[in-house]
Scaffold this motif. Sequence first.
Motif, PDB file in Angstrom:
ATOM      1  N   LEU A   1      16.539  57.972  11.635  1.00 38.74           N
ATOM      2  CA  LEU A   1      15.995  58.875  12.648  1.00 38.74           C
ATOM      3  C   LEU A   1      14.476  58.976  12.505  1.00 38.74           C
ATOM      4  CD1 LEU A   1      18.635  61.767  12.390  1.00 38.74           C
ATOM      5  CD2 LEU A   1      18.612  59.846  13.995  1.00 38.74           C
ATOM      6  N   TYR A   2      13.830  59.169  13.630  1.00 35.31           N
ATOM      7  CA  TYR A   2      12.378  59.346  13.648  1.00 35.31           C
ATOM      8  C   TYR A   2      11.986  60.492  12.706  1.00 35.31           C
ATOM      9  CZ  TYR A   2       7.757  60.595  15.373  1.00 35.31           C
ATOM     10  OH  TYR A   2       6.429  60.894  15.465  1.00 35.31           O
ATOM     11  N   GLY A   3      11.020  60.219  11.846  1.00 39.63           N
ATOM     12  CA  GLY A   3      10.487  61.271  10.970  1.00 39.63           C
ATOM     13  C   GLY A   3      11.223  61.425   9.650  1.00 39.63           C
ATOM     14  N   ILE A   4      12.310  60.677   9.441  1.00 36.48           N
ATOM     15  CA  ILE A   4      13.053  60.827   8.184  1.00 36.48           C
ATOM     16  C   ILE A   4      12.954  59.533   7.372  1.00 36.48           C
ATOM     17  CG2 ILE A   4      15.315  61.300   7.146  1.00 36.48           C
ATOM     18  CD1 ILE A   4      15.996  63.004   9.535  1.00 36.48           C
ATOM     19  N   ARG A   5      12.543  59.657   6.133  1.00 31.62           N
ATOM     20  CA  ARG A   5      12.400  58.543   5.190  1.00 31.62           C
ATOM     21  C   ARG A   5      11.591  57.369   5.763  1.00 31.62           C
ATOM     22  NH1 ARG A   5      14.937  58.304   0.352  1.00 31.62           N
ATOM     23  NH2 ARG A   5      13.090  57.018   0.018  1.00 31.62           N
ATOM     24  N   ARG A   6      10.385  57.705   6.243  1.00 26.36           N
ATOM     25  CA  ARG A   6       9.516  56.640   6.782  1.00 26.36           C
ATOM     26  C   ARG A   6       9.207  55.599   5.716  1.00 26.36           C
ATOM     27  NH1 ARG A   6       5.419  60.325  10.506  1.00 26.36           N
ATOM     28  NH2 ARG A   6       7.143  61.398  11.454  1.00 26.36           N
ATOM     29  N   ASP A   7       9.064  56.076   4.438  1.00 26.19           N
ATOM     30  CA  ASP A   7       8.772  55.148   3.351  1.00 26.19           C
ATOM     31  C   ASP A   7       9.868  54.094   3.223  1.00 26.19           C
ATOM     32  OD1 ASP A   7      10.605  57.173   2.662  1.00 26.19           O
ATOM     33  OD2 ASP A   7      10.159  57.029   0.530  1.00 26.19           O
ATOM     34  N   LEU A   8      11.099  54.557   3.266  1.00 22.13           N
ATOM     35  CA  LEU A   8      12.239  53.637   3.118  1.00 22.13           C
ATOM     36  C   LEU A   8      12.358  52.715   4.340  1.00 22.13           C
ATOM     37  CD1 LEU A   8      14.625  52.876   1.322  1.00 22.13           C
ATOM     38  CD2 LEU A   8      15.916  54.801   2.264  1.00 22.13           C
ATOM     39  N   GLN A   9      12.051  53.255   5.510  1.00 26.99           N
ATOM     40  CA  GLN A   9      12.093  52.420   6.725  1.00 26.99           C
ATOM     41  C   GLN A   9      11.169  51.213   6.546  1.00 26.99           C
ATOM     42  OE1 GLN A   9      11.076  54.881  10.119  1.00 26.99           O
ATOM     43  NE2 GLN A   9      12.684  56.369   9.710  1.00 26.99           N
ATOM     44  N   GLU A  10       9.949  51.493   6.096  1.00 25.77           N
ATOM     45  CA  GLU A  10       8.971  50.400   5.978  1.00 25.77           C
ATOM     46  C   GLU A  10       9.317  49.448   4.839  1.00 25.77           C
ATOM     47  OE1 GLU A  10       4.916  51.847   6.194  1.00 25.77           O
ATOM     48  OE2 GLU A  10       5.428  53.114   7.911  1.00 25.77           O
ATOM     49  N   GLN A  11       9.859  50.035   3.748  1.00 22.98           N
ATOM     50  CA  GLN A  11      10.268  49.176   2.618  1.00 22.98           C
ATOM     51  C   GLN A  11      11.309  48.160   3.052  1.00 22.98           C
ATOM     52  OE1 GLN A  11      12.255  51.037  -0.758  1.00 22.98           O
ATOM     53  NE2 GLN A  11      10.363  52.226  -1.038  1.00 22.98           N
ATOM     54  N   LEU A  12      12.274  48.616   3.847  1.00 20.64           N
ATOM     55  CA  LEU A  12      13.359  47.719   4.265  1.00 20.64           C
ATOM     56  C   LEU A  12      12.821  46.592   5.147  1.00 20.64           C
ATOM     57  CD1 LEU A  12      16.150  50.381   4.778  1.00 20.64           C
ATOM     58  CD2 LEU A  12      16.208  48.498   3.138  1.00 20.64           C
ATOM     59  N   VAL A  13      11.853  46.925   6.000  1.00 18.40           N
ATOM     60  CA  VAL A  13      11.234  45.881   6.834  1.00 18.40           C
ATOM     61  C   VAL A  13      10.538  44.865   5.926  1.00 18.40           C
ATOM     62  CG1 VAL A  13       9.446  45.413   8.570  1.00 18.40           C
ATOM     63  CG2 VAL A  13      10.959  47.382   8.843  1.00 18.40           C
ATOM     64  N   GLU A  14       9.810  45.380   4.933  1.00 19.99           N
ATOM     65  CA  GLU A  14       9.109  44.466   4.014  1.00 19.99           C
ATOM     66  C   GLU A  14      10.083  43.545   3.292  1.00 19.99           C
ATOM     67  OE1 GLU A  14       6.728  46.908   1.419  1.00 19.99           O
ATOM     68  OE2 GLU A  14       5.548  47.571   3.166  1.00 19.99           O
ATOM     69  N   GLN A  15      11.291  44.066   3.022  1.00 19.64           N
ATOM     70  CA  GLN A  15      12.283  43.238   2.318  1.00 19.64           C
ATOM     71  C   GLN A  15      13.009  42.281   3.262  1.00 19.64           C
ATOM     72  OE1 GLN A  15      14.906  45.942   0.225  1.00 19.64           O
ATOM     73  NE2 GLN A  15      13.191  46.923  -0.791  1.00 19.64           N
ATOM     74  N   GLY A  16      12.639  42.300   4.550  1.00 15.09           N
ATOM     75  CA  GLY A  16      13.216  41.330   5.492  1.00 15.09           C
ATOM     76  C   GLY A  16      14.438  41.832   6.239  1.00 15.09           C
ATOM     77  N   TYR A  17      14.711  43.142   6.183  1.00 16.54           N
ATOM     78  CA  TYR A  17      15.864  43.673   6.918  1.00 16.54           C
ATOM     79  C   TYR A  17      15.437  44.221   8.275  1.00 16.54           C
ATOM     80  CZ  TYR A  17      18.339  42.960   2.649  1.00 16.54           C
ATOM     81  OH  TYR A  17      18.882  42.350   1.552  1.00 16.54           O
ATOM     82  N   GLN A  18      16.356  44.196   9.226  1.00 19.00           N
ATOM     83  CA  GLN A  18      16.081  44.778  10.536  1.00 19.00           C
ATOM     84  C   GLN A  18      16.250  46.285  10.434  1.00 19.00           C
ATOM     85  OE1 GLN A  18      17.348  42.312  14.015  1.00 19.00           O
ATOM     86  NE2 GLN A  18      19.128  41.993  12.691  1.00 19.00           N
ATOM     87  N   MET A  19      15.279  47.001  10.930  1.00 18.51           N
ATOM     88  CA  MET A  19      15.296  48.465  10.808  1.00 18.51           C
ATOM     89  C   MET A  19      14.969  49.063  12.176  1.00 18.51           C
ATOM     90  SD  MET A  19      15.242  51.009   8.625  1.00 18.51           S
ATOM     91  CE  MET A  19      15.767  52.242   9.713  1.00 18.51           C
ATOM     92  N   ARG A  20      15.905  49.850  12.686  1.00 16.91           N
ATOM     93  CA  ARG A  20      15.677  50.473  14.000  1.00 16.91           C
ATOM     94  C   ARG A  20      15.517  51.985  13.834  1.00 16.91           C
ATOM     95  NH1 ARG A  20      16.494  48.403  18.945  1.00 16.91           N
ATOM     96  NH2 ARG A  20      17.769  46.709  18.105  1.00 16.91           N
ATOM     97  N   VAL A  21      14.542  52.532  14.527  1.00 17.46           N
ATOM     98  CA  VAL A  21      14.296  53.981  14.452  1.00 17.46           C
ATOM     99  C   VAL A  21      14.742  54.623  15.765  1.00 17.46           C
ATOM    100  CG1 VAL A  21      12.550  55.783  14.114  1.00 17.46           C
ATOM    101  CG2 VAL A  21      12.350  53.605  12.897  1.00 17.46           C
ATOM    102  N   TYR A  22      15.508  55.682  15.622  1.00 18.10           N
ATOM    103  CA  TYR A  22      16.008  56.451  16.768  1.00 18.10           C
ATOM    104  C   TYR A  22      14.912  57.445  17.146  1.00 18.10           C
ATOM    105  CZ  TYR A  22      19.591  59.529  18.979  1.00 18.10           C
ATOM    106  OH  TYR A  22      20.350  60.306  19.814  1.00 18.10           O
ATOM    107  N   VAL A  23      14.365  57.259  18.359  1.00 14.02           N
ATOM    108  CA  VAL A  23      13.204  58.069  18.771  1.00 14.02           C
ATOM    109  C   VAL A  23      13.610  59.055  19.866  1.00 14.02           C
ATOM    110  CG1 VAL A  23      10.865  57.961  19.747  1.00 14.02           C
ATOM    111  CG2 VAL A  23      11.648  56.143  18.212  1.00 14.02           C
ATOM    112  N   PRO A  24      13.827  60.317  19.519  1.00  6.17           N
ATOM    113  CA  PRO A  24      14.222  61.297  20.528  1.00  6.17           C
ATOM    114  C   PRO A  24      12.997  61.935  21.194  1.00  6.17           C
ATOM    115  CG  PRO A  24      14.403  62.259  18.351  1.00  6.17           C
ATOM    116  CD  PRO A  24      13.813  60.890  18.165  1.00  6.17           C
ATOM    117  N   TYR A  25      13.122  62.205  22.475  1.00  8.14           N
ATOM    118  CA  TYR A  25      12.044  62.918  23.167  1.00  8.14           C
ATOM    119  C   TYR A  25      12.667  63.765  24.271  1.00  8.14           C
ATOM    120  CZ  TYR A  25      12.349  59.970  27.343  1.00  8.14           C
ATOM    121  OH  TYR A  25      12.790  59.365  28.474  1.00  8.14           O
TER     122      TYR A  25
END
Length: 303
Positions: free
Chosen positions: A251-275
Amino acid sequence: MLSRTVVLKIASLPPVRHLITRGRPFRKLVDRFVAGESLQDALRVATHLQSKGLKVSIDYLGESVRDRQMAESVVEEYLRALPALAEAGLDTQVSVKLTQLGLDIENDFCVHNLERIVQCAQEVGGFVRIDMESSEYTQRTLDIFYALHERYPNLGVVIQAYLYRSEEDIERLIGCKASVRLCKGAYAEPATVAYPRRAQVNSAYRRLMRKLLVNGHSPALATHDESIIRDAIAFVQEQGIPPQRFEFEMLYGIRRDLQEQLVEQGYQMRVYVPYGEAWYPYFTRRLAERPANLLFFLRHVLR
Ligand SMILES: Cc1cc2nc3c(=O)[nH]c(=O)nc-3n(C[C@H](O)[C@H](O)[C@H](O)COP(=O)(O)OP(=O)(O)OC[C@H]3O[C@@H](n4cnc5c(N)ncnc54)[C@H](O)[C@@H]3O)c2cc1C
């Protein structure tokens, strides 16, 4: 600590809702989890996330709509959002809630509304994920999903690991090559339908996750639980499942550090952006699922 059920009950009281939605000081807290109130806000956040290698799914907030015109205006919003995402060169994935599209008004009306969105998504090469709401809607949500999925493979659904029924649902969904997003589940459910203990939910999640990773069709593992994510990575490495076969979602705003780490490790990471303006129920679920959020919030109120 207050249970999720109690927090959600208190949050639903009209004076509490009034205080939080009208109080300017709460805006900062809301902004942690919500991209903003307009489509422009969502596009801005999506552009920023995508520049960091993250994928997005945008969600126009709202649920429990009981007015036809309001449900139709939600459809119009998605019909604006999908081409706007495509034109901006962003991921054209949206998440929708069926009670926002009129499920409480009339089944056929809801199906018609959903179909308009899915058709529009198809035209721009996009994808629509149906969020899963509380258990009173599970069967109706799946029925609608199955009715449209045959004609629209660009439609996916969410399964909640905390429900006892989810194992059977996942088997059927795998059988019809449906894309499933697996989450733990965010609603206050009775023990008659859902595992009451965190450990039980986590072990159900791991079990269902493995099924999806082995046999699922582009599964999405929606969790911020680092130990589950580590297990998923160990499992795919052991089984030789390539990272392109599945994605992680947060989810947007939760564990941004982990989101970016996973991308760096080559995994697909999708963020749910509510508005959107109707952020209140979404916001209270985010408060309720983590004691630290609630304490932070209460400290803010007392100050
Ligand atoms: C992409 C996505 C889509 C979702 N769609 C649905 C849906 O359709 N239906 C549904 O019922 N639920 C949905 N959820 C919510 C989900 O069911 C959980 O309520 C939520 O993700 C918290 O569970 P968790 O797996 O992160 O694990 P938890 O055990 O709750 O949390 C693990 C860790 O994640 C972090 N964390 C989790 N939640 C928060 C928070 N609110 N604030 C700050 N940190 C937090 C903390 O570090 C925590 O220790 C979705 C979740 C995601 C990520």
